[in-house]
Design a protein around this motif. Sequence first.
Motif, PDB file in Angstrom:
ATOM      1  N   THR A   1       0.816  -1.207   0.000  1.00  0.00           N
ATOM      2  CA  THR A   1       0.000   0.000   0.000  1.00  0.00           C
ATOM      3  C   THR A   1       0.856   1.267   0.000  1.00  0.00           C
ATOM      4  OG1 THR A   1      -0.096  -0.193   2.386  1.00  0.00           O
ATOM      5  CG2 THR A   1      -1.990  -1.026   1.166  1.00  0.00           C
TER       6      THR A   1
ATOM      7  N   THR B   1      -0.999  -2.420 -15.748  1.00  0.00           N
ATOM      8  CA  THR B   1      -1.955  -2.236 -14.658  1.00  0.00           C
ATOM      9  C   THR B   1      -1.290  -1.456 -13.530  1.00  0.00           C
ATOM     10  OG1 THR B   1      -2.866  -4.359 -15.247  1.00  0.00           O
ATOM     11  CG2 THR B   1      -3.595  -3.416 -13.161  1.00  0.00           C
TER      12      THR B   1
ATOM     13  N   GLN C   1      -0.856   0.082  -9.928  1.00  0.00           N
ATOM     14  CA  GLN C   1      -1.173  -0.271  -8.538  1.00  0.00           C
ATOM     15  C   GLN C   1      -1.996   0.837  -7.885  1.00  0.00           C
ATOM     16  OE1 GLN C   1       1.110  -2.801  -6.723  1.00  0.00           O
ATOM     17  NE2 GLN C   1      -0.281  -2.665  -5.031  1.00  0.00           N
ATOM     18  N   SER C   2      -1.576   2.083  -8.129  1.00  0.00           N
ATOM     19  CA  SER C   2      -2.219   3.184  -7.425  1.00  0.00           C
ATOM     20  C   SER C   2      -3.593   3.496  -8.002  1.00  0.00           C
ATOM     21  CB  SER C   2      -1.333   4.425  -7.492  1.00  0.00           C
ATOM     22  OG  SER C   2      -1.084   4.749  -8.838  1.00  0.00           O
TER      23      SER C   2
ATOM     24  N   ASN D   1      -5.403   1.355  -9.760  1.00  0.00           N
ATOM     25  CA  ASN D   1      -6.201   0.131  -9.863  1.00  0.00           C
ATOM     26  C   ASN D   1      -6.846   0.048 -11.237  1.00  0.00           C
ATOM     27  OD1 ASN D   1      -7.401  -2.239  -9.076  1.00  0.00           O
ATOM     28  ND2 ASN D   1      -9.083  -1.269  -7.969  1.00  0.00           N
ATOM     29  N   ASN D   2      -6.042   0.305 -12.237  1.00  0.00           N
ATOM     30  CA  ASN D   2      -6.593   0.427 -13.579  1.00  0.00           C
ATOM     31  C   ASN D   2      -5.486   0.251 -14.609  1.00  0.00           C
ATOM     32  OD1 ASN D   2      -8.511   0.876 -15.451  1.00  0.00           O
ATOM     33  ND2 ASN D   2      -9.139   2.866 -14.654  1.00  0.00           N
TER      34      ASN D   2
ATOM     35  N   ARG E   1       1.547  -3.262 -10.959  1.00  0.00           N
ATOM     36  CA  ARG E   1       1.025  -4.280 -10.050  1.00  0.00           C
ATOM     37  C   ARG E   1       1.863  -5.555 -10.127  1.00  0.00           C
ATOM     38  NH1 ARG E   1      -5.241  -5.059 -10.040  1.00  0.00           N
ATOM     39  NH2 ARG E   1      -5.083  -3.155  -8.836  1.00  0.00           N
TER      40      ARG E   1
END
Length: 414
Positions: free
Chosen positions: A201, A242, A244-245, A247-248, A312
């Motif tokens: 995170t 993709t 991570q931050s 989510n897309n 990701r």
Amino acid sequence: MNKSNLMAQLIACSLILGLVRAVTLELKVGNSTCIKAILSASFSITYNTTNTSTTVQVDLPDSTTVDAGSSSCGNDGRPVLLVGVFGPGHTLGLFFSNNGSMYSVDMLSLQYNLSDRSLFPFANSSDVVTVITESVGMWAWLNTTYRCVSPVSVPVGGAIVTFSEVRMEAYMTQEDLSPVESVCTADQAGTTAAPTTASPTATPVPTPGPQGLPERGNYSVTKGNDTCLMARMGLQLNITYTSQSQNNTVQKVVNIHPNLTVSSGTCGPSISTLVLDHEGNTNISFTFTLNTQSNKYHLSGLMLVAYWPDMREPVSVSNSNLTYLASSLGRSYSCNSEQRLIIAEAFSINTFRLQVQPFAVTSNQFATAEECQMDQDQMLIPIVVGAALSGLVLVVLIAYLIGRKRSNAGYQTI
Ligand SMILES: *[C@@H]1O[C@H](CO)[C@@H](O)[C@H](O)[C@H]1NC(C)=O
Ligand SMILES: *[C@@H]1O[C@H](CO)[C@@H](O)[C@H](O)[C@H]1NC(C)=O
Ligand SMILES: *[C@@H]1O[C@H](CO)[C@@H](O)[C@H](O)[C@H]1NC(C)=O
Ligand SMILES: *[C@@H]1O[C@H](CO)[C@@H](O)[C@H](O)[C@H]1NC(C)=O
Ligand SMILES: *[C@@H]1O[C@H](CO)[C@@H](O)[C@H](O)[C@H]1NC(C)=O
Ligand SMILES: *[C@@H]1O[C@H](CO)[C@@H](O)[C@H](O)[C@H]1NC(C)=O
Ligand SMILES: *[C@@H]1O[C@H](CO)[C@@H](O)[C@H](O)[C@H]1NC(C)=O
Ligand SMILES: *[C@@H]1O[C@H](CO)[C@@H](O)[C@H](O)[C@H]1NC(C)=O
Ligand SMILES: *[C@@H]1O[C@H](CO)[C@@H](O)[C@H](O)[C@H]1NC(C)=O
Ligand SMILES: *[C@@H]1O[C@H](CO)[C@@H](O)[C@H](O)[C@H]1NC(C)=O
Ligand SMILES: *[C@@H]1O[C@H](CO)[C@@H](O)[C@H](O)[C@H]1NC(C)=O
Ligand SMILES: *[C@@H]1O[C@H](CO)[C@@H](O)[C@H](O)[C@H]1NC(C)=O
């Protein structure tokens, strides 16, 4: 070599830093340590099952031990080598060398045993597969600790090894890791979160805004003392991945900075490879093939492995069926215009002011260039415009002469 004399030791510990699990591998001869490595590693391995192929993600487990039999401190004439072994015959090997001022990982080997059905379910083979690579890009000054907290992915055959949280030293002269560190470029670039925040995170580092044209870099590969492959170019990567931050899926265009790039590669009679390692988290490998019948060469393959802080998972794209940058043996290929090399749906490379010669380089110089079609077309524009203008002048002149003749004739009839 006397195995009992060589004491290999393992201290495994799970660092409570998110999910990062560091393994300590220590190789000793007598009671002095020659190599110590604290690292996390994960492997992305593709294998065949009965009806399809599957990719698995394997982490180097806590239970990894040093294989004393195959590891070596180099005092018996063998290469300096640290081998970690886990499970039924899976190994990770790091081969070291030094030149008196620096040491580096020269070669990385990964061996996996497809019989291990807990890691490779439904594998249709029971082979023990060994893959190696010579472009690892880990080096440090002697008597210092190599430090690389950022994840760095290394393609090894068809597998990808991703290291992170690495602190290691070879050719040690002290009991423990040197407090002086050689920090890898990925960490220097500050593109990653600090170790204490390396959890899934962690706040992603914002990527730089819109970029200008990429700086032109000079890259080369040497064989013996001679340069055998030369490339001069500006590179821009266009990757869809993709985030991570967010989510897309995002699309990023990133310039390659020559001074954050390390080049390596190999030259062969009909295949030469240039490998660029950018910031330790982006690895691009260009494969050129020479057709010895026609004496023509081209860029036949390209592989990208990238693991950016916001990704990701590592992105790995390759295409070995390309026909870009074609030219003839004994010539270089040049293209000043921007070229877009499409490698896959999610990945393309834009090249700027490119000149490359993957074969038959003599005395560190590019041979006469064959220009790309786009450059030739651009050269053509002034010629066409010039020709059109002189045509126009001619037409006007003829019209004027005819007109004058007519009016002369007109006067005569009066
Ligand atoms: C190293 O081992 C030898 C015996 O093998 C022992 O005499 C010596 O004290 C040890 N040195 C250290 C620093 O532990
Ligand atoms: C999977 O099988 C194909 C076809 O037999 C073969 O070409 C390929 O090398 C195999 N891949 C692996 C990872 O073993
Ligand atoms: C592949 O084989 C497995 C079991 O052998 C089966 O469950 C799966 O449906 C098969 N997949 C395809 C695409 O045929
Ligand atoms: C394993 O599977 C691949 C396809 O997934 C196939 O091409 C290959 O022949 C198989 N190998 C064996 C030994 O069955
Ligand atoms: C591979 O795994 C099988 C089954 O676990 C084992 O019998 C075999 O010895 C292993 N091979 C090696 C080289 O360790
Ligand atoms: C050792 O290797 C490094 C990196 O390859 C190089 O920069 C350095 O000049 C070399 N030193 C010697 C003494 O050859
Ligand atoms: C490393 O340290 C050892 C012992 O302290 C010393 O003999 C050696 O010269 C050092 N090497 C370098 C390259 O500084
Ligand atoms: C490389 O250059 C050095 C000194 O310039 C020379 O001693 C050596 O023989 C050369 N090696 C090769 C493979 O040409
Ligand atoms: C990046 O690739 C996408 C399609 O994959 C394309 O639409 C876009 O124009 C490319 N951008 C640049 C700067 O090359
Ligand atoms: C990411 O997106 C998926 C679907 O778009 C959603 O199910 C998931 O909860 C999201 N994860 C986070 C961490 O926001
Ligand atoms: C690259 O090096 C030049 C000068 O050597 C410097 O001005 C520039 O900022 C560097 N670029 C990066 C991205 O570090
Ligand atoms: C490679 O490209 C050629 C022509 O573009 C195509 O016919 C062939 O199927 C391709 N092969 C693979 C393995 O994609």
